[in-house]
Design an enzyme around this catalytic site. Structure first.
Site, PDB file in Angstrom:
ATOM      1  N   LYS A  17     -34.368  66.958 -69.491  1.00  0.00           N
ATOM      2  CA  LYS A  17     -33.133  67.749 -69.613  1.00  0.00           C
ATOM      3  C   LYS A  17     -33.415  68.874 -70.589  1.00  0.00           C
ATOM      4  O   LYS A  17     -34.267  68.743 -71.461  1.00  0.00           O
ATOM      5  CB  LYS A  17     -31.997  66.867 -70.147  1.00  0.00           C
ATOM      6  CG  LYS A  17     -30.634  67.493 -70.097  1.00  0.00           C
ATOM      7  CD  LYS A  17     -30.101  67.605 -68.679  1.00  0.00           C
ATOM      8  CE  LYS A  17     -28.954  66.716 -68.414  1.00  0.00           C
ATOM      9  NZ  LYS A  17     -28.627  66.473 -67.050  1.00  0.00           N
TER      10      LYS A  17
HETATM   11  N1  GLU Z   1     -27.844  68.089 -63.766  1.00  0.00           N
HETATM   12  C1  GLU Z   1     -27.750  67.142 -62.699  1.00  0.00           C
HETATM   13  C2  GLU Z   1     -27.752  65.724 -63.257  1.00  0.00           C
HETATM   14  O1  GLU Z   1     -27.429  65.507 -64.397  1.00  0.00           O
HETATM   15  C3  GLU Z   1     -28.788  67.381 -61.614  1.00  0.00           C
HETATM   16  C4  GLU Z   1     -30.208  67.305 -62.062  1.00  0.00           C
HETATM   17  C5  GLU Z   1     -31.227  67.728 -60.994  1.00  0.00           C
HETATM   18  O2  GLU Z   1     -30.838  67.954 -59.876  1.00  0.00           O
HETATM   19  O3  GLU Z   1     -32.404  67.797 -61.353  1.00  0.00           O
HETATM   20  O4  GLU Z   1     -27.992  64.791 -62.549  1.00  0.00           O
END
Ligand code: GLU
Length: 421
Positions: free
Chosen positions: A114
């Site tokens: 993240k």
């Molecule tokens: N931000 C989204 C999540 O927390 C999607 C992450 C992604 O598709 O890599 O799952």
């Protein structure tokens, strides 16, 4: 109930959920430590003069950007980029871990990561946002890679931001659509990716509600958060016959007992920026909204909105975590004790990263799929994963969250052992 400290809630909540699963999996301390630690944490400073359209003059501001790569035992690091004023290392670290468990749970060949920038994107011009994003990629460029780390949208980012990432990365690597997911369809994005998280939330909500003998038709639904996930969840639930009686944004909420017209609400927000004043509704604040009497409550905003201050007052029968970590561990315990069914984030909102995986596959194959193919695969996979989690929970006489964590952690642990981490 003991008090909770807002600044460390994410990590505390995550650790608490993990401990429960570690215990039932009977993991040794060394394994636990390895599962908890991040592979790499990167912080960058991004200087920008945000209030000048030409970035030449005006006051200089230095923004901080983060990327935490938690675990890649099962495949490349994967996870969103968040642009929000509250972004900090502790939050990003916890959310990166959550991505590792989420990708493992839905069994896609990715790890977890993240990132983000501590910035309020609403305060910046499009030009400043573009410059900030591209400078972030220049500085983070080395940690990203098609088979190494693939970012995606999260709170405060969208397909346009992904397009800027694609552009900046492609300057040094050649045209590389697979470097990022959640991008516009014109640049290799997947049909259905934009709505995928909300669609998945709505699909699982309908499925689980019907198992609880709670017909989705005319069920009273309250949704906190009207960003991409909140809007698409509302849209799909309304299409399934549910009555969305209240909605909110970061500012305030609106309520209408007979049901809000979601398309009208979306048009209104696009035009005015806020839900407040939506014709046919009355105003309600975010705290009141969460405590409304309803069948289904869907927190789709940010972390810790259901916490020890309001867990006793939640009146829904079913709570579905469309956001990441919207319920603190103390509140989670209270809801469970009160017999309220909670669908955990790593299952409920996994449709997003699942469809990111489909997008990445289409990019690698250079062969786009039809919308119906994406949706069919999304719902089939989510349905199967839910069944596995449900069966494991039943077998172990535990809740869906603990079962989901057990399944995910078991997979990651096994992959680490096989690779000799
Ligand atoms: N931000 C989204 C999540 O927390 C999607 C992450 C992604 O598709 O890599 O799952």
């Amino acid at each position: 109930m003991p008090t909770e400290h807002k600044h460390c809630q994410c990590q505390e909540t995550q650790n608490h959920f993990l401990e429960r699963a570690f215990e039932s999996l009977q993991l040794e301390n060394a394994q636990r430590e390895l599962l908890l630690s991040a592979f790499r944490e990167t912080t960058v400073s991004i200087p920008l003069r945000p209030h000048r359209t030409d970035d030449d003059g005006g006051e200089l501001h230095t923004y901080t950007g983060y990327r935490v790569q938690h675990n890649h035992a099962r495949g490349p690091f994967k996870g969103g980029l968040r642009f929000h004023q509250s972004v900090n290392m502790g939050e990003i670290r916890a959310l990166a871990q959550l991505m590792t468990w989420k990708t493992a749970l839905v069994n896609v060949p990715f790890g977890g990561a993240k990132g983000g920038i501590a910035v309020d994107p609403n305060q910046l011009s499009q030009y400043a946002l573009e410059t900030l994003t591209k400078r972030f990629v220049q500085k983070m460029g080395l940690v990203f890679g098609v088979h190494h780390d693939i970012p995606a949208p999260d709170v405060g980012t969208n397909p346009q931001v992904m397009a800027w990432i694609l552009e900046e990365y492609s300057k040094t690597h050649g045209y590389t659509p697979a470097i990022v997911t959640g991008k516009p369809i014109e640049l290799g994005g997947s049909a259905g990716r934009l709505e995928a998280t909300g669609r998945g939330v709505a699909y699982l909500t309908g499925k689980i509600a019907s198992e609880m003998a709670l017909p989705i038709k005319d069920a009273a639904v309250v949704i906190q958060g009207f960003g991409n996930v909140g809007f698409h969840t509302a849209q799909h639930l309304a299409a399934m016959g549910a009555r969305v009686i209240a909605l909110s944004d970061a500012h305030n909420g609106v309520i209408c007992e007979t049901g809000i017209d979601i398309e009208q609400a979306h048009h209104y927000v696009t035009k005015t920026g806020w839900l407040e004043g939506l014709p046919g509704t009355e105003s309600i604040n975010n705290a009141e909204l969460l405590e409304l009497s309803c069948d289904i409550l869907i927190p789709a905003a940010i972390e810790a909105t259901i916490n020890c201050d309001n867990a006793d007052a939640i009146q829904a029968r079913l709570v579905v975590e469309a956001a990441n970590m919207p319920i603190t561990h103390l509140a989670d315990t209270t809801l469970c004790e009160r017999g309220i069914m909670v669908v955990p984030d790593l299952l409920a909102n996994a449709g997003g990263v699942l469809t990111s995986y489909y997008e990445w596959v289409q990019n690698l194959q250079e062969f786009p799929w039809e919308y119906d193919t994406v949706m069919l695969r999304l719902e089939q996979r989510l349905g199967q994963v839910y069944q596995q989690v449900h069966d494991l929970a039943k077998q172990g006489n535990t809740d869906l969250r603990t079962a989901a964590y057990e399944l995910a952690i078991g997979r990651v642990n096994q992959a680490m052992a096989l690779r000799g981490f």
